[in-house]
Design an enzyme around this catalytic site. Sequence first.
Site, short mmCIF file in Angstrom:
data_model
loop_
_atom_site.label_atom_id
_atom_site.label_comp_id
_atom_site.label_asym_id
_atom_site.label_seq_id
_atom_site.Cartn_x
_atom_site.Cartn_y
_atom_site.Cartn_z
N ASN A 14 -0.54 7.60 -0.86
CA ASN A 14 -0.16 6.10 -0.22
C ASN A 14 0.19 5.33 -1.41
OD1 ASN A 14 -2.46 3.81 1.47
ND2 ASN A 14 -0.34 4.26 2.01
N ASN A 71 1.87 -5.51 3.42
CA ASN A 71 2.56 -4.34 4.17
C ASN A 71 3.82 -4.03 3.84
OD1 ASN A 71 0.41 -2.91 5.48
ND2 ASN A 71 0.45 -4.42 7.21
N CYS A 80 -6.77 -3.22 2.45
CA CYS A 80 -6.05 -1.65 2.06
C CYS A 80 -7.18 -0.93 1.08
CB CYS A 80 -4.86 -2.06 1.20
SG CYS A 80 -3.79 -0.36 1.09
N GLY A 81 -7.47 0.19 1.54
CA GLY A 81 -8.45 1.06 0.98
C GLY A 81 -7.89 1.71 -0.38
N ASN A 82 -6.79 2.33 0.06
CA ASN A 82 -6.07 3.14 -0.88
C ASN A 82 -5.74 2.33 -2.19
OD1 ASN A 82 -6.73 5.63 0.08
ND2 ASN A 82 -4.88 5.57 1.48
N CYS A 211 -4.29 6.70 4.37
CA CYS A 211 -4.77 5.25 4.81
C CYS A 211 -6.33 5.11 4.61
CB CYS A 211 -4.41 5.04 6.24
SG CYS A 211 -4.95 3.42 6.96
N1 LIG Z 1 -1.29 -1.17 7.18
C1 LIG Z 1 -2.70 -1.53 7.02
C2 LIG Z 1 -3.18 -2.19 5.80
C3 LIG Z 1 -2.99 -0.90 4.72
C4 LIG Z 1 -4.12 -0.11 5.02
C5 LIG Z 1 -4.03 1.34 4.34
N2 LIG Z 1 -2.67 1.60 3.38
C6 LIG Z 1 -5.09 1.60 3.46
O1 LIG Z 1 -5.26 2.15 2.33
O2 LIG Z 1 -6.34 1.05 3.94
C7 LIG Z 1 -3.00 -2.92 8.24
O3 LIG Z 1 -1.92 -3.49 8.50
O4 LIG Z 1 -3.80 -3.20 8.55
#
Ligand SMILES: N[C@H](CCC[C@H](N)C(=O)O)C(=O)O
Length: 275
Positions: A14, A71, A80-82, A211
Amino acid sequence: MGGIEFLKGHGTQNDFVLLPDAAGRLDLTAERVAALCDRQRGLGADGVLRVVRAKAIGEESAGEWFMDYRNADGSIAEMCGNGTRVFARYLVDAGLAECGEFVIGTRAGDRPVVVHPDRSVTVQMGPAAITGTSVTVVAGQPFSGVAVNVGNPHLVSVTDTDIAGLDLRDQPDFDHDFFPAGVNLEFVNVLGEGALAMRVHERGVGETRACGTGTVAAVAASLHLAGKDTGESTVDIPGGRVSVTVGRGESTLTGPAEIVARGELDEAWWLAAGA
Ligand SMILES: N[C@H](CCC[C@H](N)C(=O)O)C(=O)O
């Protein structure tokens, strides 16, 4: 303005553009974020992490640094965890934080992290709250999902259908009344006790190879369906494997984080991209 520094990094593939901007001076418009994330006309990424001092943008945080996450489509998400893993790795590599435990500010609140000596990172992800059960989503066929709030919204479909065969090139149909601000859609196979496999179509991005908040949501949903509210699991995503624990009102995400490159954005490109 001088050269605008950027770095590229990823957590289980990611991938993100990092923009060091301690004073919050960059005019980071949605158009510029979309241009940066475009894999042909920009650097290419699933999102942008602006590295800014919390107090420079009026954010309350116990930590010095705030992760201003965007995003790929330019939209703002709560968490965003990652990205948090990559952000933490950057702070340690840049000498802005010590290896070990510190706090990162996010729009979902403070997130304590531990950067381990091997540069993998554990993030305290906060509560993973079940906000709905048997919510329908259609990805070639109808699935019944469990809605989970991990600071951002998720709908997790645990299924016997082999997720490898799903076509996630387009946004699956979901209940926009239930998710007025959109939703991240996860599809999960149970591999065994404490082992899941997952694919995800992310809000504001499309299908990603991982994600972090989605893997926490997937574990919380699978525990809920098993009548449990605490437990742990590995989650295999196309980009690799993470470890997740879910407790009462708390959760953790542990996985790798890598900085790939650093450089300078072309100033004329930056100015044109903001138009
Ligand atoms: N697209 C997600 C945010 C990034 C989450 C993802 N990349 C992660 O690692 O948590 C949203 O609009 O809530």
